[in-house]
Design a protein around this motif. Structure first.
Motif, PDB file in Angstrom:
ATOM      1  N   PRO A  39      14.651  30.555   8.190  1.00  0.00           N
ATOM      2  CA  PRO A  39      15.009  31.754   9.336  1.00  0.00           C
ATOM      3  C   PRO A  39      14.649  32.873   8.445  1.00  0.00           C
ATOM      4  N   ASP A  40      14.116  34.038   9.543  1.00  0.00           N
ATOM      5  CA  ASP A  40      13.583  35.499   8.129  1.00  0.00           C
ATOM      6  C   ASP A  40      15.484  35.468   7.653  1.00  0.00           C
ATOM      7  N   ILE A  41      16.054  35.661   7.995  1.00  0.00           N
ATOM      8  CA  ILE A  41      17.974  36.608   7.258  1.00  0.00           C
ATOM      9  C   ILE A  41      18.093  34.982   6.453  1.00  0.00           C
ATOM     10  N   GLU A  42      19.414  35.352   5.933  1.00  0.00           N
ATOM     11  CA  GLU A  42      20.152  33.814   5.489  1.00  0.00           C
ATOM     12  C   GLU A  42      21.342  34.357   5.050  1.00  0.00           C
ATOM     13  N   PRO A  43      22.022  34.858   5.895  1.00  0.00           N
ATOM     14  CA  PRO A  43      22.792  36.231   5.073  1.00  0.00           C
ATOM     15  C   PRO A  43      24.410  35.027   4.232  1.00  0.00           C
ATOM     16  N   LYS A  44      24.964  35.172   3.579  1.00  0.00           N
ATOM     17  CA  LYS A  44      26.073  34.730   3.095  1.00  0.00           C
ATOM     18  C   LYS A  44      27.341  35.270   3.150  1.00  0.00           C
ATOM     19  N   ALA A  45      28.358  34.575   3.614  1.00  0.00           N
ATOM     20  CA  ALA A  45      29.681  35.331   3.372  1.00  0.00           C
ATOM     21  C   ALA A  45      30.379  35.919   2.352  1.00  0.00           C
ATOM     22  N   THR A  46      29.554  35.664   1.275  1.00  0.00           N
ATOM     23  CA  THR A  46      29.982  36.478   0.383  1.00  0.00           C
ATOM     24  C   THR A  46      29.188  37.775  -0.552  1.00  0.00           C
ATOM     25  N   GLU A  47      28.476  37.961   0.428  1.00  0.00           N
ATOM     26  CA  GLU A  47      27.820  39.063   0.190  1.00  0.00           C
ATOM     27  C   GLU A  47      27.917  40.507   1.845  1.00  0.00           C
ATOM     28  N   SER A  48      28.868  39.664   2.838  1.00  0.00           N
ATOM     29  CA  SER A  48      29.037  40.331   3.868  1.00  0.00           C
ATOM     30  C   SER A  48      30.431  40.540   3.894  1.00  0.00           C
ATOM     31  N   LEU A  49      31.015  40.805   3.158  1.00  0.00           N
ATOM     32  CA  LEU A  49      32.191  41.512   2.844  1.00  0.00           C
ATOM     33  C   LEU A  49      33.090  42.617   3.582  1.00  0.00           C
ATOM     34  N   GLU A  50      32.227  43.771   3.881  1.00  0.00           N
ATOM     35  CA  GLU A  50      32.235  44.751   3.842  1.00  0.00           C
ATOM     36  C   GLU A  50      32.381  44.740   5.800  1.00  0.00           C
ATOM     37  N   ALA A  51      30.802  44.298   6.308  1.00  0.00           N
ATOM     38  CA  ALA A  51      31.257  43.380   7.152  1.00  0.00           C
ATOM     39  C   ALA A  51      33.018  42.992   7.822  1.00  0.00           C
ATOM     40  N   MET A  52      32.548  42.342   7.557  1.00  0.00           N
ATOM     41  CA  MET A  52      34.519  41.314   7.617  1.00  0.00           C
ATOM     42  C   MET A  52      34.986  42.726   7.450  1.00  0.00           C
ATOM     43  N   PHE A  53      35.200  43.417   6.471  1.00  0.00           N
ATOM     44  CA  PHE A  53      36.681  44.301   6.871  1.00  0.00           C
ATOM     45  C   PHE A  53      35.951  45.004   8.219  1.00  0.00           C
ATOM     46  N   GLU A  54      35.314  45.571   8.238  1.00  0.00           N
ATOM     47  CA  GLU A  54      34.895  47.291   9.510  1.00  0.00           C
ATOM     48  C   GLU A  54      35.467  46.108  10.679  1.00  0.00           C
ATOM     49  N   LEU A  55      35.079  44.780  11.267  1.00  0.00           N
ATOM     50  CA  LEU A  55      35.714  43.936  12.453  1.00  0.00           C
ATOM     51  C   LEU A  55      36.528  43.965  11.957  1.00  0.00           C
ATOM     52  N   ILE A  56      37.846  44.108  11.127  1.00  0.00           N
ATOM     53  CA  ILE A  56      39.187  43.658  10.985  1.00  0.00           C
ATOM     54  C   ILE A  56      39.760  45.292  11.473  1.00  0.00           C
ATOM     55  N   GLU A  57      39.166  45.390  10.886  1.00  0.00           N
ATOM     56  CA  GLU A  57      40.239  47.250  11.459  1.00  0.00           C
ATOM     57  C   GLU A  57      40.252  47.500  12.280  1.00  0.00           C
ATOM     58  N   LYS A  58      38.478  47.182  12.743  1.00  0.00           N
ATOM     59  CA  LYS A  58      38.104  47.696  14.587  1.00  0.00           C
ATOM     60  C   LYS A  58      39.036  46.666  14.994  1.00  0.00           C
ATOM     61  N   LEU A  59      39.650  45.762  14.833  1.00  0.00           N
ATOM     62  CA  LEU A  59      40.388  44.842  15.516  1.00  0.00           C
ATOM     63  C   LEU A  59      42.395  45.591  15.705  1.00  0.00           C
ATOM     64  N   LEU A  60      42.096  45.569  14.277  1.00  0.00           N
ATOM     65  CA  LEU A  60      43.507  46.528  13.646  1.00  0.00           C
ATOM     66  C   LEU A  60      43.896  47.727  14.880  1.00  0.00           C
ATOM     67  N   LEU A  61      42.864  48.574  14.789  1.00  0.00           N
ATOM     68  CA  LEU A  61      42.846  50.018  15.171  1.00  0.00           C
ATOM     69  C   LEU A  61      43.316  49.571  16.951  1.00  0.00           C
ATOM     70  N   SER A  62      42.648  48.687  17.385  1.00  0.00           N
ATOM     71  CA  SER A  62      42.607  48.626  18.854  1.00  0.00           C
ATOM     72  C   SER A  62      43.529  47.794  19.427  1.00  0.00           C
ATOM     73  N   ASN A  63      44.481  47.326  18.241  1.00  0.00           N
ATOM     74  CA  ASN A  63      45.857  46.059  18.641  1.00  0.00           C
ATOM     75  C   ASN A  63      45.508  45.095  19.046  1.00  0.00           C
ATOM     76  N   HIS A  64      44.240  45.070  18.784  1.00  0.00           N
ATOM     77  CA  HIS A  64      44.221  43.186  19.002  1.00  0.00           C
ATOM     78  C   HIS A  64      44.115  42.346  18.045  1.00  0.00           C
ATOM     79  N   ALA A  65      45.457  42.956  17.246  1.00  0.00           N
ATOM     80  CA  ALA A  65      45.220  42.125  15.269  1.00  0.00           C
ATOM     81  C   ALA A  65      46.861  42.880  15.151  1.00  0.00           C
ATOM     82  N   TYR A  66      47.318  41.752  14.139  1.00  0.00           N
ATOM     83  CA  TYR A  66      48.219  42.779  13.437  1.00  0.00           C
ATOM     84  C   TYR A  66      48.663  42.538  12.381  1.00  0.00           C
ATOM     85  N   LYS A  67      49.552  42.791  11.524  1.00  0.00           N
ATOM     86  CA  LYS A  67      49.483  42.387  10.005  1.00  0.00           C
ATOM     87  C   LYS A  67      50.758  42.185   9.333  1.00  0.00           C
TER      88      LYS A  67
END
Length: 335
Positions: A39-67
């Motif tokens: 494939p053209d790209i092979e992303p790794k989870a350990t190198e994509s943590l910031e992208a995960m944080f961003e998605l989780i924060e969006k879900l928290l702000l929109s009340n689709h997630a809770y802590k």
């Protein structure tokens, strides 16, 4: 970032990177022998943590997630009106009200972890939600958003694939979190492949009948295995047995016998009826049975015509064009 990988690293006294690099390299080597392109790209989870944080924060702000009080972050499945529409599962009232554990702070039994807090010395990562590890499902959604999704598109990706066992909960949860965080749908098409059986029995460690590609590659050429594997529709279970493999090899040999018959002849790229029919068959949910039947018919027809007229230039030209197209589209006949 998987518990099994973390445990294996501990057992072997190695880093997670050493473990994952070993299996990644082995996978690349085996795929290359099968003729599978990288494939053209092979992303790794350990190198994509910031992208995960961003998605989780969006879900928290929109009340689709809770802590929760211990630092876990969960996706609220009751906030997504389309939850379970991908897998077509039905959740009854008792399931909706059920608590997995008495002390659990989950709002719904189906709620899944976006971030799991870590309070010991095990592998963890710093995050806006505290020290911990990402949930399994969020990794995939985040990497798709980071590398493949384009702003303004209705779908993050056109095709999302995986084993039939991943439809629920993994793909259902992926689709839900992406939909709620981004307001677009994760995939336009979902393609789920069947399982591998060995001589009619489901492959499993307990039965001791596990089939490893690396072992088969020690005995058979990669193209022979590729042709054999392609002979079963991707949604069907694949039943591996050596007799079928040898019969499949005979089918592949017919392609090379025709190729040998045409060796050294120049050809031009031209459209043929076979090429149009093959593309039509593959466009029908990758109908491989019809596709290979077309290949058999084409080989038989061309050989018969050449038997009757060995100097037929037009037939030879069409045959070479067909074989080149077969190699380009299905990846065999090129050795």
């Amino acid at each position: 970032i998987d518990d099994k990988i973390i445990n294996k690293a501990k057992e072997q006294n190695k880093t997670i990177k050493e473990i994952t690099d070993f299996y990644t390299n082995a996978y690349h080597a085996e795929m290359a022998k099968l003729g599978v392109k990288r494939p053209d790209i092979e992303p790794k989870a350990t190198e994509s943590l910031e992208a995960m944080f961003e998605l989780i924060e969006k879900l928290l702000l929109s009340n689709h997630a809770y802590k929760t009080s211990n630092g876990d972050v969960y996706f609220d499945t009751s906030s997504d009106r389309d939850y379970l529409k991908l897998s077509h599962r039905v959740q009854d009232e008792s399931q909706k009200q059920q608590r997995i554990e008495n002390f659990s702070e989950k709002r719904n039994s189906a709620d899944f972890a976006l971030w799991k807090s870590v309070h010991d010395d095990s592998v963890s990562f710093e995050s806006p939600f505290g020290k911990g590890r990402p949930g399994w499902h969020i990794e995939c959604s985040a990497m798709i958003e980071k590398h493949l999704a384009k702003k303004g598109n209705k779908f993050a990706v056109d095709i999302h694939g995986g084993g039939a066992d991943l439809l629920f909960p993994h793909h259902e949860n992926e689709a839900a979190q992406t939909r709620c965080a981004t307001n677009h749908t994760l995939a336009n098409y979902w393609m789920h492949n069947g399982f591998v059986n060995i001589d009619g029995e489901k492959m499993s460690k307990s039965l001791g009948n596990s089939f490893f590609l690396k072992d088969a590659l020690n005995v058979y050429d990669g193209e022979v295995l590729r042709f054999y594997l392609l002979g079963t529709h991707y949604r069907s279970n694949f039943n591996f047995n050596e007799e079928d493999l040898l019969n499949s090899k005979k089918r592949l040999d017919k392609i090379y016998r025709l190729k040998k018959r045409l060796f050294g002849l120049p050809h031009k790229d031209e459209k043929t009826e076979f090429r149009e029919d093959l593309l039509k068959a593959l466009s029908d949910d990758l109908n491989i049975s019809e596709s290979l039947a077309l290949v058999d018919e084409m080989l038989t027809e061309i050989n018969e015509k050449l038997d009757n007229d060995p100097k037929a230039k037009e037939i030879k030209s069409q045959a070479l064009s067909n074989l080149a197209y077969l190699e380009e589209v299905l990846g065999f006949g090129g050795q």
